[in-house]
Design a protein around this motif. Structure first.
Motif, PDB file in Angstrom:
ATOM      1  N   SER A   6       0.826  -1.209   0.000  1.00  0.00           N
ATOM      2  CA  SER A   6       0.000   0.000   0.000  1.00  0.00           C
ATOM      3  C   SER A   6       0.856   1.253   0.000  1.00  0.00           C
ATOM      4  CB  SER A   6      -0.922  -0.001   1.222  1.00  0.00           C
ATOM      5  OG  SER A   6      -0.163  -0.051   2.422  1.00  0.00           O
ATOM      6  N   ILE A   7       2.068   1.133   0.558  1.00  0.00           N
ATOM      7  CA  ILE A   7       2.961   2.295   0.566  1.00  0.00           C
ATOM      8  C   ILE A   7       3.350   2.665  -0.855  1.00  0.00           C
ATOM      9  CG2 ILE A   7       5.245   3.109   1.263  1.00  0.00           C
ATOM     10  CD1 ILE A   7       5.006   1.378   3.749  1.00  0.00           C
ATOM     11  N   LEU A   8       3.725   1.639  -1.654  1.00  0.00           N
ATOM     12  CA  LEU A   8       4.133   1.902  -3.028  1.00  0.00           C
ATOM     13  C   LEU A   8       2.964   2.412  -3.861  1.00  0.00           C
ATOM     14  CD1 LEU A   8       6.493  -1.128  -3.729  1.00  0.00           C
ATOM     15  CD2 LEU A   8       7.122   1.247  -3.350  1.00  0.00           C
ATOM     16  N   LEU A   9       1.775   1.904  -3.589  1.00  0.00           N
ATOM     17  CA  LEU A   9       0.618   2.331  -4.370  1.00  0.00           C
ATOM     18  C   LEU A   9       0.281   3.800  -4.159  1.00  0.00           C
ATOM     19  CD1 LEU A   9      -1.806  -0.709  -4.099  1.00  0.00           C
ATOM     20  CD2 LEU A   9      -0.777   0.200  -6.157  1.00  0.00           C
ATOM     21  N   GLY A 197       8.855  -7.368  -5.520  1.00  0.00           N
ATOM     22  CA  GLY A 197      10.252  -7.053  -5.308  1.00  0.00           C
ATOM     23  C   GLY A 197      10.532  -5.590  -5.030  1.00  0.00           C
ATOM     24  N   LYS A 198      11.821  -5.297  -4.887  1.00  0.00           N
ATOM     25  CA  LYS A 198      12.285  -3.935  -4.645  1.00  0.00           C
ATOM     26  C   LYS A 198      12.873  -3.315  -5.905  1.00  0.00           C
ATOM     27  CE  LYS A 198      13.280  -4.741   0.261  1.00  0.00           C
ATOM     28  NZ  LYS A 198      14.307  -4.641   1.340  1.00  0.00           N
ATOM     29  N   SER A 199      12.926  -4.082  -6.976  1.00  0.00           N
ATOM     30  CA  SER A 199      13.483  -3.577  -8.239  1.00  0.00           C
ATOM     31  C   SER A 199      12.387  -3.408  -9.276  1.00  0.00           C
ATOM     32  CB  SER A 199      14.554  -4.539  -8.774  1.00  0.00           C
ATOM     33  OG  SER A 199      13.976  -5.785  -9.150  1.00  0.00           O
ATOM     34  N   ILE A 200      12.558  -2.435 -10.146  1.00  0.00           N
ATOM     35  CA  ILE A 200      11.630  -2.236 -11.254  1.00  0.00           C
ATOM     36  C   ILE A 200      11.636  -3.456 -12.169  1.00  0.00           C
ATOM     37  CG2 ILE A 200      11.373  -0.940 -13.428  1.00  0.00           C
ATOM     38  CD1 ILE A 200      10.083   0.404 -11.014  1.00  0.00           C
ATOM     39  N   GLU A 201      12.779  -4.140 -12.265  1.00  0.00           N
ATOM     40  CA  GLU A 201      12.849  -5.318 -13.122  1.00  0.00           C
ATOM     41  C   GLU A 201      11.832  -6.369 -12.688  1.00  0.00           C
ATOM     42  OE1 GLU A 201      16.080  -8.462 -15.036  1.00  0.00           O
ATOM     43  OE2 GLU A 201      16.652  -7.265 -13.292  1.00  0.00           O
ATOM     44  N   TRP A 202      11.626  -6.525 -11.371  1.00  0.00           N
ATOM     45  CA  TRP A 202      10.637  -7.497 -10.893  1.00  0.00           C
ATOM     46  C   TRP A 202       9.262  -7.176 -11.469  1.00  0.00           C
ATOM     47  CZ3 TRP A 202       5.968  -8.053  -8.655  1.00  0.00           C
ATOM     48  CH2 TRP A 202       5.650  -9.283  -8.083  1.00  0.00           C
ATOM     49  N   TYR A 203       8.857  -5.904 -11.399  1.00  0.00           N
ATOM     50  CA  TYR A 203       7.531  -5.501 -11.874  1.00  0.00           C
ATOM     51  C   TYR A 203       7.438  -5.582 -13.396  1.00  0.00           C
ATOM     52  CZ  TYR A 203       6.648  -4.032  -7.129  1.00  0.00           C
ATOM     53  OH  TYR A 203       6.469  -4.034  -5.766  1.00  0.00           O
ATOM     54  N   TRP A 238      16.518   1.356 -11.605  1.00  0.00           N
ATOM     55  CA  TRP A 238      16.469  -0.109 -11.616  1.00  0.00           C
ATOM     56  C   TRP A 238      15.963  -0.612 -10.272  1.00  0.00           C
ATOM     57  CZ3 TRP A 238      19.755  -3.963  -9.227  1.00  0.00           C
ATOM     58  CH2 TRP A 238      19.482  -5.274  -9.666  1.00  0.00           C
ATOM     59  N   MET A 239      16.412   0.032  -9.196  1.00  0.00           N
ATOM     60  CA  MET A 239      15.810  -0.182  -7.892  1.00  0.00           C
ATOM     61  C   MET A 239      14.754   0.901  -7.687  1.00  0.00           C
ATOM     62  SD  MET A 239      17.195  -2.879  -6.565  1.00  0.00           S
ATOM     63  CE  MET A 239      16.826  -2.784  -4.804  1.00  0.00           C
ATOM     64  N   ILE A 240      13.604   0.536  -7.173  1.00  0.00           N
ATOM     65  CA  ILE A 240      12.490   1.468  -7.057  1.00  0.00           C
ATOM     66  C   ILE A 240      12.889   2.729  -6.312  1.00  0.00           C
ATOM     67  CG2 ILE A 240      10.184   1.777  -6.051  1.00  0.00           C
ATOM     68  CD1 ILE A 240       9.789  -1.267  -6.484  1.00  0.00           C
ATOM     69  N   ALA A 241      13.684   2.578  -5.257  1.00  0.00           N
ATOM     70  CA  ALA A 241      14.038   3.714  -4.416  1.00  0.00           C
ATOM     71  C   ALA A 241      15.157   4.573  -4.998  1.00  0.00           C
ATOM     72  CB  ALA A 241      14.437   3.213  -3.026  1.00  0.00           C
ATOM     73  N   ASP A 242      15.770   4.132  -6.094  1.00  0.00           N
ATOM     74  CA  ASP A 242      16.902   4.865  -6.679  1.00  0.00           C
ATOM     75  C   ASP A 242      16.437   5.948  -7.642  1.00  0.00           C
ATOM     76  OD1 ASP A 242      18.635   3.303  -5.278  1.00  0.00           O
ATOM     77  OD2 ASP A 242      19.339   2.133  -7.003  1.00  0.00           O
TER      78      ASP A 242
END
Length: 320
Positions: A6-9, A197-203, A238-242
């Motif tokens: 929910s945080i990411l959304l 995951g924590k990476s955009i690649e996962w999504y 590449w990492m969501i937080a980056d």
């Protein structure tokens, strides 16, 4: 079905760039990137003689995609592809098929060709490459990520999940058969139970898989998720937080367009604008290292991966 954070959304990305890159600008950007991909890829082939570093496959994929869209690429592309296939199917110095240690690279080779190519030799080569992916599946349905991928700056379990999704996608694209069906059944059960995951690649790869399997609800959720993760500059890390980089942006752009997002959509145009505006003079894009120990600085391998994915994303998002 997996549950999203929910945080990411609720991430707020702000307004995307107002600039709208023209088709000419996008094509010029792609064409500037091609010599870099060819030069650094050929150096890897000739000097390293290595097909197991998850590099040459992306070289072939990006150049093949560019060629299909009318860009000028080296006449040696077919030669490089055949070298990659031959090297992947050959035995290494331990008597083991080389591609077994580079399954993600095999995936890149399988996803790169023109699907209309019915040349008997190419069809047979694809069958042999796909057979490599059936090997070494673990009891839970996953595959262990190959090479140095487990040292990346994300949880090892996520890296294994991403590799498993890539392998599953390639096997599905090749078509189910008697040998692959039970393997795919186990893989999908594992994937469906995996945590986001924590990476955009996962999504991105999960979205590509949802498109391939016809999971429309999952597809729509993932499109929404990727939109929420886009930064105000139009890119993704590449990492969501980056901060935004070409690796995350190219992957997300490719996945969104593959999922049917319109090419005039603000998310697509924003991503294109980010890539057009951040290309270096040498045709590449700066990307910080994907390894935990090298994540603080721009690294050559990450630059190469990012450049190939930027080209793939831009080529596939060109106006039809």
């Amino acid at each position: 079905m997996f549950a999203f954070s929910s945080i990411l959304l609720t991430l707020s990305i702000g307004a995307l760039p107002d600039a709208q890159p023209t088709t000419v600008q996008i094509r010029e950007t792609v064409q500037r990137g091609i010599p870099y991909i060819e030069e650094k890829g050929l150096w890897w082939i000739e000097e390293k003689k290595c097909v197991t570093c998850h590099r040459v496959g992306n070289m072939i994929w990006s150049l093949q995609a560019a060629k299909r869209s009318g860009f000028t690429v080296s006449e040696r592309l077919a030669e490089w592809r055949q070298w990659s296939i031959g090297k992947s199917l050959a035995e290494n110095d331990k008597g083991k098929i080389t591609g077994l240690g580079n399954k993600e690279g095999v995936v890149q080779l399988l996803l790169s060709p023109d699907r209309a190519d019915t040349d008997a030799a190419q069809v047979e080569a694809r069958k042999k490459l796909a057979a490599i992916l059936l090997e070494e599946q673990r009891p839970d349905g996953s595959w262990k990520a190959g090479g140095q991928l487990p040292f990346q700056k994300r949880p090892a379990a996520e890296t294994d999940a991403v590799s498993t999704m890539w392998l599953t996608l390639a096997l599905l694209v090749e078509g189910k058969n008697e040998a692959s069906t039970p393997v795919l059944t186990r893989a999908m059960k594992y994937i469906e139970s995996s945590s986001p995951g924590k990476s955009i690649e996962w999504y991105a790869v999960r979205l590509l898989l949802a498109v391939q399997t016809g999971e429309t609800e999952v597809r729509d959720q993932l499109v929404k998720q990727l939109r929420s993760q886009q930064h105000a500059d139009g890119g993704w890390g590449w990492m969501i937080a980056d901060d935004s980089d070409a690796l995350g942006t190219g992957l997300a752009l490719y996945a969104l367009v593959s999922a049917g997002v319109e090419r005039q959509d603000p998310a697509v145009k924003g991503a294109q604008q980010f890539l057009v505006s951040t290309q270096r003079d040498d045709g590449a894009w700066p990307v910080r290292g994907t390894k935990e120990k090298k994540k603080a600085s721009v690294q050559e391998t990450a630059v190469y991966w990012g450049t190939t994915w930027a080209v793939i994303g831009l080529v596939e998002s060109l106006p039809e």
